[in-house]
Design a protein around this motif. Structure first.
Motif, PDB file in Angstrom:
ATOM      1  N   ALA A   1      26.492  52.819 -31.620  1.00  0.00           N
ATOM      2  CA  ALA A   1      28.568  53.735 -31.673  1.00  0.00           C
ATOM      3  C   ALA A   1      29.638  52.495 -31.812  1.00  0.00           C
ATOM      4  O   ALA A   1      30.564  52.917 -32.791  1.00  0.00           O
ATOM      5  CB  ALA A   1      28.371  53.973 -30.978  1.00  0.00           C
ATOM      6  N   ILE A   2      29.085  51.676 -32.329  1.00  0.00           N
ATOM      7  CA  ILE A   2      30.127  50.183 -32.709  1.00  0.00           C
ATOM      8  C   ILE A   2      29.730  49.227 -33.726  1.00  0.00           C
ATOM      9  O   ILE A   2      30.110  49.330 -34.372  1.00  0.00           O
ATOM     10  CB  ILE A   2      30.302  49.024 -31.290  1.00  0.00           C
ATOM     11  N   PHE A   3      28.381  49.290 -33.548  1.00  0.00           N
ATOM     12  CA  PHE A   3      27.908  48.366 -35.149  1.00  0.00           C
ATOM     13  C   PHE A   3      26.781  48.845 -36.201  1.00  0.00           C
ATOM     14  O   PHE A   3      26.709  48.593 -37.415  1.00  0.00           O
ATOM     15  CB  PHE A   3      26.804  46.827 -34.553  1.00  0.00           C
ATOM     16  N   GLY A   4      27.027  50.964 -35.661  1.00  0.00           N
ATOM     17  CA  GLY A   4      25.974  50.639 -36.880  1.00  0.00           C
ATOM     18  C   GLY A   4      24.547  50.946 -36.717  1.00  0.00           C
ATOM     19  O   GLY A   4      24.594  50.777 -36.158  1.00  0.00           O
ATOM     20  N   GLU A   5      23.972  51.670 -37.848  1.00  0.00           N
ATOM     21  CA  GLU A   5      22.397  51.521 -37.720  1.00  0.00           C
ATOM     22  C   GLU A   5      22.534  50.194 -38.254  1.00  0.00           C
ATOM     23  O   GLU A   5      21.952  49.584 -39.080  1.00  0.00           O
ATOM     24  CB  GLU A   5      22.221  52.734 -39.422  1.00  0.00           C
ATOM     25  N   VAL A   6      22.102  49.271 -37.329  1.00  0.00           N
ATOM     26  CA  VAL A   6      21.549  48.208 -37.407  1.00  0.00           C
ATOM     27  C   VAL A   6      20.839  47.616 -36.257  1.00  0.00           C
ATOM     28  O   VAL A   6      21.055  48.972 -35.187  1.00  0.00           O
ATOM     29  CB  VAL A   6      22.914  46.690 -37.227  1.00  0.00           C
ATOM     30  N   ASP A   7      19.725  47.081 -35.884  1.00  0.00           N
ATOM     31  CA  ASP A   7      19.003  46.687 -35.413  1.00  0.00           C
ATOM     32  C   ASP A   7      19.040  45.164 -34.793  1.00  0.00           C
ATOM     33  O   ASP A   7      18.324  44.788 -36.059  1.00  0.00           O
ATOM     34  CB  ASP A   7      17.399  47.416 -35.307  1.00  0.00           C
ATOM     35  N   PHE A   8      19.564  44.555 -33.812  1.00  0.00           N
ATOM     36  CA  PHE A   8      19.217  43.167 -33.644  1.00  0.00           C
ATOM     37  C   PHE A   8      18.215  42.739 -33.024  1.00  0.00           C
ATOM     38  O   PHE A   8      18.525  41.138 -32.697  1.00  0.00           O
ATOM     39  CB  PHE A   8      20.790  42.478 -32.791  1.00  0.00           C
ATOM     40  N   THR A   9      16.800  43.462 -32.644  1.00  0.00           N
ATOM     41  CA  THR A   9      15.922  43.461 -31.896  1.00  0.00           C
ATOM     42  C   THR A   9      15.357  41.952 -32.311  1.00  0.00           C
ATOM     43  O   THR A   9      15.283  41.840 -33.504  1.00  0.00           O
ATOM     44  CB  THR A   9      14.787  44.158 -31.965  1.00  0.00           C
ATOM     45  N   GLY A  10      15.360  41.056 -31.300  1.00  0.00           N
ATOM     46  CA  GLY A  10      14.542  39.677 -32.200  1.00  0.00           C
ATOM     47  C   GLY A  10      15.810  38.994 -32.533  1.00  0.00           C
ATOM     48  O   GLY A  10      15.387  37.271 -32.877  1.00  0.00           O
ATOM     49  N   MET A  11      16.814  38.699 -32.735  1.00  0.00           N
ATOM     50  CA  MET A  11      18.614  38.109 -32.879  1.00  0.00           C
ATOM     51  C   MET A  11      18.993  37.430 -32.028  1.00  0.00           C
ATOM     52  O   MET A  11      18.685  37.806 -30.862  1.00  0.00           O
ATOM     53  CB  MET A  11      19.155  38.649 -34.125  1.00  0.00           C
ATOM     54  N   THR A  12      19.112  36.244 -31.708  1.00  0.00           N
ATOM     55  CA  THR A  12      19.341  35.821 -30.481  1.00  0.00           C
ATOM     56  C   THR A  12      21.686  35.598 -30.970  1.00  0.00           C
ATOM     57  O   THR A  12      22.064  36.464 -32.235  1.00  0.00           O
ATOM     58  CB  THR A  12      20.323  34.141 -30.916  1.00  0.00           C
TER      59      THR A  12
END
Lengths: 142, 1375
Positions: free
Chosen positions: B781-792
């Motif tokens: 809802a905030i960041f759009g279609e992203v996936d931060f999994t695995g990132m610091t």
């Protein structure tokens, strides 16, 4: 009347020596030599050998040892009264006690010198002739 | 209860209704004289706050106005102690002058609009007639007035006493267990415990430790500075006997009865009561006592009692373990010592005999081969020669025997391809057998199971049997068969030889039994070969029997069990690569000699047969990585684990790390000491690596001891095994850790699933740099279609830099403290890449792994951007009440009308409900929160609304659907009727304080405590409660677990599970319960799971006021392990003692027989050499006479030595009763016996008066005979020996006798060695001696519980110092 001795010992050296010493003391002495207890007992039973006045009995012998033989002798009515001297290399106190317990006169340790054996047998024969062979005597001789 | 009628209808004091004593006091107080003014003039904000305060069961105070005038409720009133009720209406400065400096800033902070408070503050209260140790969390929350400025401070208090004290005790117990584990002696344990107990003087004012010594209990240590003062201040003996007999603690209600000076603990008050706790060994015996002064500020409840018991139990367990281990170690050492002595003894005898033998044989052979040999004495020489050879054979056998004896202790069984090994060994005889025109046939059938053998021993077994078969077989064949027969292996050696007569069969395995049978290849034999075979087979847990037909042959059959269950675990060894047999050569050499060959023409052929083992790894097996630099250890463990696991191996830490990353095994086993990277280094690397971090690690180490173990576990290893470890233990531990880890991973996965489905933002960060483990879909809802999994987080959201967010995460990760942020504005880059301000209410909380280490941070966030904006609007137009509601530090709501329509609700209440205003406002609460229906609130609210009676509840569980998930939360709440000015009830005001966290925290503490107790192994307690009227029994899960029963089992059923033999114990214990009110017994219980456990039950009865027993409170403890440990120990002791006896008997029997056998040939040599000398002395050439002399001397030495061996070894067996010995008389006898020697040496003996002693006459005679003989032997050639025997000291217990000579003496540095067997300090030629005389003296003295030492100076003489007890009290006890 001359006394008759019986030696049961599987060691031929010892038998020969024993006989030699006895001959040295008195050539007329009657001494029967046996090399195994079973045979000796069998011969006594069948009266193939004359009734001895004293038995010298080695301890360490195969198949039937001196202790078993002594026990057998003391069980037999005909033989129980024959005095037996255990004749062994051992001089262990325990063996002396055992000899007494099983009815022998005592334990005589085989000497390591000819002269000593001669003295020893001389004394024993003397007491045998005079009917004074007792446990005390054996103990003092040893 | 104040009713509406008691209030003036015109007064505006409805808010003061109720409120107990303080309500009354406040109402009757003349407020017009205070700056607060008359009640009627009080602002609405004060009224609302006071209403909450007075109707709350929680301690709440309000400080109002700039001067901070104090108002408070009943619950708060004990806090100022005796300043109540004076404090009412006074200013904070007046009430708290002593702490004003500390609290003034807190008030100032609150007045600036910032809430504050303290955690776990110690506030001693007098609630039960004594000053009580109490802890509270309290808040300082600003109260806003109508003008929107802070008018007062709301001070709510939550009691945290239970948690603080529980935590303190749990932490102490954990610490104590760790500290005590390092102790190595019981004194260490007690000293450490006392030292540590000083740190918990809030709970234990003072502590003293007493040992149980017979009927006395001397003080060991005390926590007071002066333990002497402590024992001196005892007015009368503590009830040690009562505690000792009852086996449980006894409370000492009045310490002044026992102590003249009571030591002070932490508190100002002196302790009044104490407790005396037994310290029990694992066998249940009382070994000592812990005497504690109890806190004057705590009541002695079950928790307190349990704590004290746990302290005692922690100590007793460690002491008990140390004692068992110590005793066991001593026994093991004693046995090892005897074994060692015996082995050296045999080795020495054999060695010592070889020398004179060589001296004998040499001259005899010289004479026999002399060309001018006179036949007259040839036969005599031959007899001597034959006997000397027989002697040699015997001596060699003795050496062999000593080797077997030495090897027995070191048996090491390994899985061996028995068929191949046996065939290989037997085939080494093939050449010898075939040369004799016979055949060797080997039938080796495939063996499927594993067979464990000690290879060296097995070689002896096979070689002896085959050699024996060959010896007694003249023609035909020898057949060797190896075959499997149901769970065992048979090895059969059959020959076609002379056979053995039936009546002889029983004797063939007896030692020194020689069978006279028919023709054999050699008459030589020691009578020990088959006896040895039998012993060796027995060591393998197998059996051997023989069948035979005279003239047809003999069959020896060995039966060995398969597997290793029958073998001692500590004698199992990893399989090693085996070189070909080392022993067969000797046996085959001998066999070949029987054939007539003198030397071996060809190397002995060995037929190698391949191993018959193979490995298979099914796919589903877990993977274990094993790091060890020792290849044998790797092979061994690989084989042990290979059946259940896929085993990968690494040669060192570095190699292991590479393989860990490559294969991600389920478990790592690592040695501690390794090249390149050691175990600790490897562990650090593993724990630091995010992907390997959770891999279970087991340390293997050769370093034993708790210290090493603690070090390993502290370093983060999951387990620690000390080499040598048992195979079973390793497998079980590995399997356990793998299973635990699998469960953990599965749980984690489920956990993640739950988060992902949650309607609230839940992010999970892992590791110190906060890597997204879970990136919640709602983030989109905030960041759009992203996936931060695995990132610091820094990589994913660089815009957070400088906003303090990452710092917050760091703080939580490092400190483990939860952080909560209300309505915090954070700037994000939105999906369009533009800056966007979001207001979030969020929390960061530490996320622990199963071992309690922080592995990351859990982030729950609610985007409240919209609500906050909305709320701000509402607030502006809100009424006073709403303002108060909104500002209230506790959740508040107002229900209007009989349908409980939510009229006003504050944020806290909404948060608590997990609802939005839209969800609930204007609706019946049961419509807004449908989950409340049926939870009993309808009736309560209805009651309050209709009767006006307030209602409150503490730690009330409520199921709420928050974030879409139903959850059970705990709440303290109060309902109060809201009255209109005319007195009618228009609604219900509800105040709620969520205490879920506290309740859960308490539960966690309770769990932690339980875990701590589990860690202190003895305290695995289950509790139960028996209603003595209904005979109804309820127990904790642990109780049923220990009992091995289901929760539904009745008392009757539980009783039937008790072992029939132990039923009477229970009956007796219950009879005692009726008398004493206390229960204590230990029984065996057969669980429904089929397992039998040892259980200890302790309990006590509770009575009703007339004194009838009502309830039995009981504690059960699983003591199976303690019992098993104790049993195992006693079994081991029995086993060891048996071995010891056996060992000694063997020694005696063997030495006796061997000495006898040895003596005979020497006697003959002596006899014939004498005759040779006497009868042919003159005829012998001069050289021959010299030879004869040498022969005689050697024979004499041997005879003396044999006599010595005989005496030495028969000493232990002698068990004659000691008698009174006249030493003077005894010395005279010795003089007589040594007369000849003394005359010869012109010796002189001076005797001073020597007292009588008790002892065995034969031995004491031998002692002094040897010493005097020794002095004569080692006299100087130049002067006549003078021996002085004197007493230097004599008391009632001991006599000290000196035997001094003027002989050659020796260097004092050899003083210790002269008493060892076969020690000679002088060349044999110079002084005769067997090396046994003084050893014998030492043994005799020690047998009489005395000591012997020697002082010597070269050329001046030696003095032997003998100390002997006058009485032989312990004479007959075996050593």
């Amino acid at each position: 009347m001359s006394k008759r001795l019986l030696l049961i010992d599987d060691d031929s050296d010892d038998r020969d020596l024993f006989y030699e010493v006895l001959q040295d003391i008195d050539t007329t002495l009657d001494c029967q030599l046996e090399d195994s207890c079973q045979e000796a007992l069998q011969k006594l039973e069948k009266r193939q050998i004359a009734h001895p006045d004293l038995i010298f009995l080695d301890i360490n012998m195969p198949i039937m040892n001196g202790w078993e033989c002594l026990t057998q002798l003391k069980k037999e009515r005909n033989h129980e009264s024959i005095p037996v001297i255990m004749y062994s290399t051992s001089d262990h106190i325990a063996d002396q006690d055992k000899a007494h317990q099983l009815g022998a006169l005592g334990l005589v340790t085989k000497p390591s010198e000819y002269k000593k054996l001669k003295t020893l047998l001389n004394r024993i024969l003397h007491h045998l002739e005079t009917d004074t062979l007792t446990r005390q005597v054996i103990r003092s001789i040893v | 209860m104040l009713t509406a009628s008691s209030l003036s209808p015109t007064s505006n004091q409805g808010f003061l209704s109720g409120g107990g004593e303080l309500g009354q006091l406040i109402r009757s107080f003349d407020w017009s004289q205070t700056p607060l003014g008359a009640v009627d003039s009080w602002p609405q904000s004060l009224r609302s706050a006071l209403s909450i305060c007075l109707n709350s069961n929680f301690p709440i105070a309000i400080y109002w106005g700039k001067e901070l005038h104090l108002l408070y409720n009943d619950a708060w009133s004990p806090i100022p102690g005796n300043k109540h009720p004076w404090a009412l209406g006074r200013t904070a400065r007046q009430v708290w002058p002593e702490i004003w400096e500390q609290i003034e800033p807190q008030f100032a902070l609150a007045f600036s609009g910032q809430p504050g408070g303290s955690k776990d503050a110690l506030l001693p209260m007098q609630r039960h007639g004594y000053t009580e140790e109490c802890y509270f969390d309290f808040t300082f929350t600003p109260i806003y007035g109508e003008a929107g400025t802070v008018e007062g401070v709301f001070n709510a208090v939550i009691e945290t006493t239970y948690r603080v004290i529980s935590e303190r005790r749990t932490t102490f117990l954990k610490q104590l267990a760790i500290q005590l584990a390092r102790a190595t002696t019981s004194t260490d344990v007690y000293q450490q415990a006392i030292h540590d107990l000083k740190t918990i003087n809030k709970d234990i004012a003072f502590a003293c430790l007493y040992t149980q010594k017979g009927s006395e209990a001397p003080l060991l240590f005390a926590s007071t500075d002066d333990s002497l003062a402590m024992s001196n201040s005892l007015l009368k003996s503590l009830p040690f006997e009562e505690v000792s007999q009852a086996g449980h603690s006894v409370l000492i209600p009045d310490l002044t009865e026992y102590l003249s000076g009571i030591p002070r603990g932490f508190w100002a008050e002196l302790p009044m009561t104490g407790i005396l706790v037994p310290l029990k060994s694992s066998m249940g015996s009382v070994e000592g006592f812990l005497f504690c002064g109890l806190s004057p500020r705590l009541s002695f409840d079950e928790d307190y009692a349990l704590f004290i018991e746990s302290v005692a139990s922690a100590m007793a367990t460690v002491v008990s373990n140390i004692a068992s281990l110590e005793a066991e170690r001593k026994r093991a050492e004693a046995l090892a010592e005897i074994d060692r002595t015996k082995t050296t003894f045999f080795a020495n005898i054999s060695h010592e005999f070889r020398t004179p033998l060589t001296l004998l044989l040499g001259p005899i052979e010289d004479m026999l081969t002399a060309p001018q040999l006179d036949p007259a004495y040839k036969s005599g020489l031959e007899v001597m020669h034959r006997n000397a050879l027989r002697m040699q054979k015997l001596v060699n056998t003795l050496l062999d025997f000593s080797k077997i004896e030495a090897g027995r202790a070191k048996a090491s069984f390994q899985a061996v391809a028995i068929g191949a090994l046996t065939a290989e060994l037997a085939s080494s005889f093939r050449s010898a057998i075939e040369k004799a025109g016979m055949q060797l046939l080997i039938h080796s059938e495939p063996i499927l199971g594993e067979v464990y053998l000690d290879v060296d021993m097995w070689e002896k077994i096979v070689l002896n049997l085959v050699s024996n078969a060959f010896k007694y077989t003249q023609q035909g064949h020898i057949t060797l068969t190896i075959r499997a027969v149901t769970q065992s292996v048979e090895v059969v050696v059959a020959d076609t030889g002379v056979g053995i007569a039936q009546d002889q069969l029983d004797n063939v395995f007896n030692r020194f039994y020689r069978i006279e049978n028919g023709p054999s290849r050699s008459q030589e034999g020691t009578g020990i070969g088959l006896a040895m075979v039998k012993e060796l087979v027995k060591l393998h847990g197998g059996s051997i029997h023989v069948s035979s037909q005279p003239g047809k042959g003999s069959v020896f059959t060995i039966t060995l069990p398969m597997g290793k269950a029958h073998l001692p675990l500590d004698q199992l060894a990893p399989p090693t690569a085996r070189s070909s047999s080392t022993q067969s050569a000797a046996y085959v050499q001998e066999a070949l000699r029987w054939n007539g060959s003198q030397t071996l023409q060809e190397p002995i052929g060995i037929e190698r047969v391949g191993t018959d083992q193979s490995h298979q790894y099914p796919v589903a097996k877990p993977t274990v990585l094993l790091a060890d630099d020792n290849a044998d250890m790797r092979d061994y463990i690989e084989r042990l684990l290979g059946e259940q696991f896929v085993v990968l191996t690494a040669m060192d830490g570095q190699d292991a790390l590479t393989k860990l990353l490559q294969h991600k095994p389920d478990l790592l086993i690592t040695d501690v000491m390794m090249p390149n990277l050691d175990g600790f280094g490897l562990l650090n690397q593993v724990r630091a690596h995010p992907e390997l971090k959770s891999t279970p690690v087991i340390f293997l180490s050769a370093r034993a001891g708790d210290e090493a173990k603690v070090e390993g576990l502290n370093a983060g290893a999951d387990d620690y095994l000390v080499k040598p470890f048992s195979a079973k233990e390793l497998i079980v531990r590995v399997a356990n850790h793998i299973r635990i880890n699998q469960i953990r991973r599965a749980t984690e996965q489920q956990f993640y699933q739950l988060f992902l489905q949650a309607p609230t933002l839940i992010n999970v960060f892992k590791g110190p740099d906060h890597r997204y483990e879970i990136f919640h879909p709602l983030n989109k809802a905030i960041f759009g279609e992203v996936d931060f999994t695995g990132m610091t987080i820094r990589e994913a959201l660089p815009e957070l830099e400088g906003q303090g967010i990452v710092e917050l995460l760091d703080e939580v990760y490092q400190t483990g403290k939860r952080v909560e942020q209300q309505e915090r504005a954070i700037e994000f880059l939105n999906k369009d890449g533009k800056k966007e301000l979001r207001i979030l209410t969020f929390s960061y909380q530490p996320w622990y792994d199963l071992k309690g280490h922080i592995q990351g941070v859990l982030n729950v966030a609610i985007d409240v951007t919209r609500q906050v904006t909305a709320q701000q609007t509402i607030e502006k137009s809100a009424q006073n009440l709403r303002a108060i509601f909104a500002q209230s530090p506790v959740a508040m709501t107002l229900f209007r009308g009989s349908t409980q329509v939510v009229d006003i609700v504050n944020e806290r209440m909404l948060t608590f409900w997990g609802k939005t205003k839209e969800d609930v406002l204007g609706k019946s609460v049961f419509a807004g929160l449908p989950e409340l229906k049926g939870q009993g609130f309808e009736a309560i609210l209805d009651h309050v609304y209709t009767t006006g009676e307030p209602y409150s509840a503490i730690e009330h569980p409520v199921i709420l659907v928050r974030n879409g998930q139903p959850e059970t939360v705990y709440v303290n709440f109060a309902y109060e009727a809201l009255r209109e000015p005319e007195g009618t009830i228009s609604g219900v005001m509800a105040v709620a304080l969520e205490v879920t966290e506290q309740v859960l925290a308490r539960k966690t503490v309770e769990e932690a405590e339980t875990k701590a107790r589990l860690a202190i192994e003895s305290a695995e307690l289950g509790t139960y409660e028996l209603n003595l009227r209904t005979n109804e029994l309820t127990g904790t899960d642990r109780f049923y677990q220990i009992w091995g029963a289901s929760r539904s089992a009745s008392r009757q059923q539980l009783a039937t599970q008790i072992h029939p033999a132990d039923q009477s114990i229970r009956q007796q214990a219950h009879q005692a319960l009726a008398r004493t009110g206390k229960l204590h017994y230990e029984i065996r219980v057969q669980g429904e799971d089929g397992q039998q456990r040892w259980v200890r039950l302790t309990g006590k009865q509770l009575y009703d006021p007339p004194g009838n027993p009502v309830t039995l409170l009981g504690v059960v403890q699983d003591i199976t392990e303690q019992k098993q440990f104790a049993q195992l120990l006693s079994q081991q002791v029995q086993q060891r003692t048996l071995e010891l006896q056996q060992s000694n008997e063997d020694l005696q029997q063997f030495a006796h027989v061997a000495s006898h056998d040895l003596k005979e040939p020497v006697r003959k040599v002596k006899l014939f050499s004498t005759r040779l000398e006497e009868e042919y002395g003159d005829l012998l050439p001069q050289k021959a006479q010299l030879f004869v002399e040498k022969i005689q001397r050697s024979a004499d030495r041997m005879l003396a030595m044999i006599q010595g061996v005989l005496s030495y070894s028969s000493l232990t067996g002698l068990s004659q009763q000691p008698e009174q010995i006249d030493l003077m008389l005894l010395l005279e006898q010795i003089e007589t016996d040594l007369e000849v020697l003394m005359l010869d040496k012109q010796a002189q003996i001076n005797k001073q008066a020597i007292p009588d002693i008790e002892g065995t006459p034969v031995l004491i005679y031998q002692l002094f005979y040897n010493l005097i003989n020794n002095a004569l032997k080692f006299a100087k050639a130049t002067e006549p020996p003078i021996i002085t025997i004197s007493t230097v000291e004599a008391d009632e217990q001991l006599v000290k006798i000196l035997v001094a000579d003027n002989g050659i003496g020796f260097d004092q540095q050899h003083a210790g060695r002269v008493f060892e067997t076969f020690t000679r300090l002088h060349a044999k030629d110079a002084y005769e001696g067997t090396g046994l005389g003084l050893a014998l003296c030492k043994k005799i003295v020690e047998r009489h519980r005395g000591t012997i030492t020697v002082q010597s100076v070269i050329k001046q003489g030696s003095t032997f110092i003998i100390t002997l007890p006058r009485k032989q009290t312990f004479f007959n006890k075996p050593e």
